[in-house]
Design a protein around this motif. Sequence first.
Motif, short mmCIF file in Angstrom:
data_model
loop_
_atom_site.label_atom_id
_atom_site.label_comp_id
_atom_site.label_asym_id
_atom_site.label_seq_id
_atom_site.Cartn_x
_atom_site.Cartn_y
_atom_site.Cartn_z
N ARG A 77 0.83 -1.21 0.00
CA ARG A 77 0.00 0.00 0.00
C ARG A 77 0.87 1.26 0.00
N ARG A 78 1.87 1.25 0.87
CA ARG A 78 2.73 2.45 0.97
C ARG A 78 3.49 2.66 -0.33
N ASP A 81 1.13 3.88 -3.08
CA ASP A 81 0.75 5.27 -2.83
C ASP A 81 1.87 6.22 -3.27
N TRP A 82 3.12 5.80 -2.99
CA TRP A 82 4.25 6.65 -3.40
C TRP A 82 4.28 6.76 -4.93
#
Lengths: 429, 218
Positions: A77-78, A81-82
Amino acid sequence: MTRRGTLAATDALHPPGVCRTQMPMGKANTDPPRGAAGGIVCGNIRIFPPLFLMNPLPGHLGDMAPPLAERAERCRRRALDWLFAHSYRLFAPPLAEHLQALTAGDKTLDVDTFKMTDTLSGETLGLRADHTPQVLRFDRAARAENGNDGNDGVDNDDNRDGVRRYCYCGSVIRAHPPQPWKFREEIQIGAEIFGAPAPGGEMEIARAARGMLAAAGVGDLCVSLAHAGIVRALAAEMPEETRDEVLRRFSLRDADGVLAAAADDGNGKTLAKLCGIAGGEESLAEARAFLPPECQPALDELAFLRRELAREGGDAEVDFSDIGGYGYHTGAVFVFYAGGYVAARGGRYDRGESAVGFSVNLREIAEHLPPETRAAAVACPLAPDDEQWQQAVADLEKSGRRLRFVHNSEESPPPRLQKTKTGWRIQES
Amino acid sequence: MITIAVAKGRIWNEALPLLAELGLAPDNDANTNTGEESRRLILPTANPGVRLILTRAQDTPVFVACGAAQMGIAGGDILEEKQTADICQPLDLQIAKCRMVLAAPRGRENPAAGRPLAVATKYVNTARKWFAKKGAAANFIKLGGNMEIAPLAGLADAIVDLADTGKTLRDNGLEEKEKIADISAKLILNRVAARRQRKTLAQLQQRIAEAIAQRNRA
């Protein structure tokens, strides 16, 4: 030596890149739990079922149990998102495809690809071993459909300048494990940029790899840079078989082997000298002194990349022999190392169109990340007929706190939802 | 801490003097605390920052590739056969020298007589590559050792194996037909360690290279 000492010695030898909890070797994790309760008890005898029933998974394939799977998901997810925040569009191709589309003529990729017959059509299909050929197929099709006017059919205006950025995340499966202690399935996350010339494209994709890894929680990064174009140019005149062997020896830093494989080719000596050079700015100067003029622009690219990646204290070095991967790279390549493992690998390649990309094995990253501490879940006894309870649970869900419904009358330790005179309240301690 | 994996047997025996020259001889006190021959496989050295691990010859590249050891000393035969990824082999140590040869029963000029040669070997990949390069057809029978018995027992027409003086071949009625490759022990490095501990490993590699050069001069 004490038992503790023995364990410590074994532990010290345990390499950081090897999965400790889930051995990928089929046989290694099929041992029945003889020290613990297990098997079927028959009188005084404990019978263990056949091994294949204990572990039905084929060799070098393994589950991701919690908390590893949860950690991998948080990383995903991280990381995505980046990438979304940097204008990469998510592309999700099917796991199985026509074999040719998956291998794109690459011999190594072909060997690594699982093959099967499609009972629907009789055609040979493959399970993807790498996302890049599928992204290439998609980009090519989108351009054919929409023309080369900078709009690749993706419904946004991020690529008005003709630069297309894609990211992907999904399983890739290899027919053979890359190493005897590794899994055949990876969760591959990565990005590709089409239409960005050198050296800006290389800089953007290397920064993306670093930024995405940092966002996923990977620290202690250092990068190694090399240039496949230099090696290919120097070996261009060699017969194919000789070239393959020379490149293999070059990537092993085996100078004697390069000389022997190149035989009487004039560039053999240059390649043998180049493969041992590694370090900072001084190694670029050393290479510049003996490489022919046609290789100088590639050195300029490496110098630019190294300078950019070394900004703000980044650890960036050149290692001319570090050109690993699938062997399809044609320009600058980079490897990000985190702790004791390869975190990301990428660079420039040319398969009908020049592009840059990188990929990361999310599973390996998750295995190396420290466990995250989770706040204790709020225990909620069930009282669905109570309107105040409904409201308290809704508020709790809205707050984002983890909750756990309690299905028996046992009193849970705090934090817990408790009925008071004024309604349902969270008892924290 | 630098861990060096060294292959047991001839490579270990010939690497010991080289390691001693570099101040990396195994610590004898720790090795033989009971007076008996120690069976310890992890050995401290005179240098507290370096230790040795003893591995089976075919496993040395694996220990280095997976990061259990940052550096290793492995036979060229195994490196060629296994082609392990994630290592580099920057230095020929010029120890444990021998030849990989094709050998067949003495006096038998055409052992296969019109059919593909049956070759017994531990080095199937290397042998297959060599035969393919020559354009010769052969079938390979993988054996773990004592290859010389295979032609005598009628299992194979020829063998591909290592030979030093050639005595074992001669004693078993075989003769060397062709040399496939010169073999010696190589210094190998874990790819990640080569990057992360570049300076330390490069210095150690440089010292080893100088020691070899000095031996060659002597």
